[in-house]
Design a protein around this motif. Structure first.
Motif, PDB file in Angstrom:
ATOM      1  N   GLU A 120      45.883  44.957  29.513  1.00  0.00           N
ATOM      2  CA  GLU A 120      45.331  45.039  30.722  1.00  0.00           C
ATOM      3  C   GLU A 120      43.952  45.009  30.422  1.00  0.00           C
ATOM      4  O   GLU A 120      43.166  45.940  29.999  1.00  0.00           O
ATOM      5  N   LEU A 121      43.026  44.031  31.486  1.00  0.00           N
ATOM      6  CA  LEU A 121      41.882  44.022  31.509  1.00  0.00           C
ATOM      7  C   LEU A 121      41.602  43.837  32.943  1.00  0.00           C
ATOM      8  O   LEU A 121      42.168  43.040  33.562  1.00  0.00           O
ATOM      9  N   ASN A 122      40.947  44.990  33.534  1.00  0.00           N
ATOM     10  CA  ASN A 122      40.476  45.057  34.837  1.00  0.00           C
ATOM     11  C   ASN A 122      38.996  44.906  35.099  1.00  0.00           C
ATOM     12  O   ASN A 122      38.052  45.563  34.436  1.00  0.00           O
ATOM     13  N   ILE A 123      38.534  44.009  35.881  1.00  0.00           N
ATOM     14  CA  ILE A 123      36.850  43.696  36.141  1.00  0.00           C
ATOM     15  C   ILE A 123      36.445  43.814  37.406  1.00  0.00           C
ATOM     16  O   ILE A 123      37.350  43.387  38.494  1.00  0.00           O
ATOM     17  N   ALA A 169      30.935  35.320  38.686  1.00  0.00           N
ATOM     18  CA  ALA A 169      32.361  35.654  39.243  1.00  0.00           C
ATOM     19  C   ALA A 169      33.381  34.651  39.433  1.00  0.00           C
ATOM     20  O   ALA A 169      34.451  34.680  39.358  1.00  0.00           O
ATOM     21  N   ILE A 170      32.876  33.463  39.666  1.00  0.00           N
ATOM     22  CA  ILE A 170      34.014  32.478  39.923  1.00  0.00           C
ATOM     23  C   ILE A 170      34.618  32.197  38.724  1.00  0.00           C
ATOM     24  O   ILE A 170      35.856  31.909  38.660  1.00  0.00           O
ATOM     25  N   LEU A 203      41.619  29.172  44.206  1.00  0.00           N
ATOM     26  CA  LEU A 203      41.998  30.705  43.745  1.00  0.00           C
ATOM     27  C   LEU A 203      42.915  31.433  44.857  1.00  0.00           C
ATOM     28  O   LEU A 203      43.376  32.470  44.363  1.00  0.00           O
ATOM     29  N   GLU A 204      43.188  31.181  45.852  1.00  0.00           N
ATOM     30  CA  GLU A 204      44.066  31.711  46.932  1.00  0.00           C
ATOM     31  C   GLU A 204      45.266  32.102  46.351  1.00  0.00           C
ATOM     32  O   GLU A 204      45.738  33.002  46.659  1.00  0.00           O
ATOM     33  N   PRO A 205      46.220  31.025  45.548  1.00  0.00           N
ATOM     34  CA  PRO A 205      47.251  31.752  45.156  1.00  0.00           C
ATOM     35  C   PRO A 205      47.239  32.965  44.331  1.00  0.00           C
ATOM     36  O   PRO A 205      48.245  33.602  44.199  1.00  0.00           O
ATOM     37  N   LYS A 206      46.181  33.316  43.649  1.00  0.00           N
ATOM     38  CA  LYS A 206      46.277  34.557  42.763  1.00  0.00           C
ATOM     39  C   LYS A 206      45.627  35.626  43.558  1.00  0.00           C
ATOM     40  O   LYS A 206      45.705  36.790  42.955  1.00  0.00           O
ATOM     41  N   ALA A 229      41.432  34.619  35.790  1.00  0.00           N
ATOM     42  CA  ALA A 229      42.316  35.710  36.050  1.00  0.00           C
ATOM     43  C   ALA A 229      43.711  35.238  36.346  1.00  0.00           C
ATOM     44  O   ALA A 229      43.907  34.345  36.852  1.00  0.00           O
ATOM     45  N   THR A 230      44.605  36.188  36.141  1.00  0.00           N
ATOM     46  CA  THR A 230      45.984  36.043  36.653  1.00  0.00           C
ATOM     47  C   THR A 230      46.274  36.343  37.878  1.00  0.00           C
ATOM     48  O   THR A 230      46.988  35.975  38.796  1.00  0.00           O
TER      49      THR A 230
END
Length: 181
Positions: free
Chosen positions: A110-113, A123-124, A159-162, A130-131
């Protein structure tokens, strides 16, 4: 882990999610990508010798080089700390961030940012890779207003679905009630 406003608990949530995953026997790296005002190292009582700024100074970096910049925490997570100099934001490029994330996927489950509050290139591009995106907001008018604007940006960027929206501090007496948000 993103919020368009500071002070809503984003960094604490990023830390707690990371620690919880480590307790579940996952290998976890927590990256502080708030390159100007990041606080993960302080929150975890870590004293980094090297940060993103130092990592940016390595030419032809390898996965091993990147992994060596991570600071182990007693909880089991490893942290890549934000720089302590505000000017360092300019030398950490989107390419360095992308390469770091790509290489760390080899080493960690896991990578948490912990992202900055802005919606700029770094950021974008990170969110595009990102998943999942945990979007943190609080039940006050200023936070909700900024969340609405940011979510419109997420929609335009597809990006909204994520996105999973998390309402922090929903039990505050002076706050808007969750069903009103």
């Amino acid at each position: 882990i993103y919020s368009p406003v500071g002070g809503v608990g984003k960094s604490i949530i990023a830390t707690n999610i990371s620690v919880l995953l480590a307790q579940m026997k996952k290998s976890v790296a927590l990256l502080d990508l708030d390159l100007q005002f990041g606080s993960l190292a302080d929150n975890l009582n870590l004293k980094p010798d090297r940060t993103w700024k130092d990592l940016a100074g390595i030419e032809d970096m390898s996965a091993e080089d990147i992994a060596s910049f991570l600071i182990p925490h007693y909880s089991g997570i490893k942290v890549l700390a934000s720089p302590t100099e505000i000017q360092a934001n300019e030398i950490v490029t989107p390419e360095i961030i992308a390469k770091t994330i790509e290489y760390l996927h080899v080493y960690f489950d896991e990578l948490n940012i912990d992202l900055p509050t802005d919606l700029k290139e770094k950021a974008i591009e990170t969110m595009e890779k990102a998943t999942e995106i945990y979007f943190i907001t609080a039940p006050d008018m200023a936070s909700i207003r900024k969340a609405k604007i940011a979510l419109e940006g997420f929609r335009a960027l597809e990006l909204e679905p994520k996105v999973t929206l998390l309402l922090n501090r929903a039990d505050q007496h002076e706050a808007l009630k969750a069903d009103m948000v």
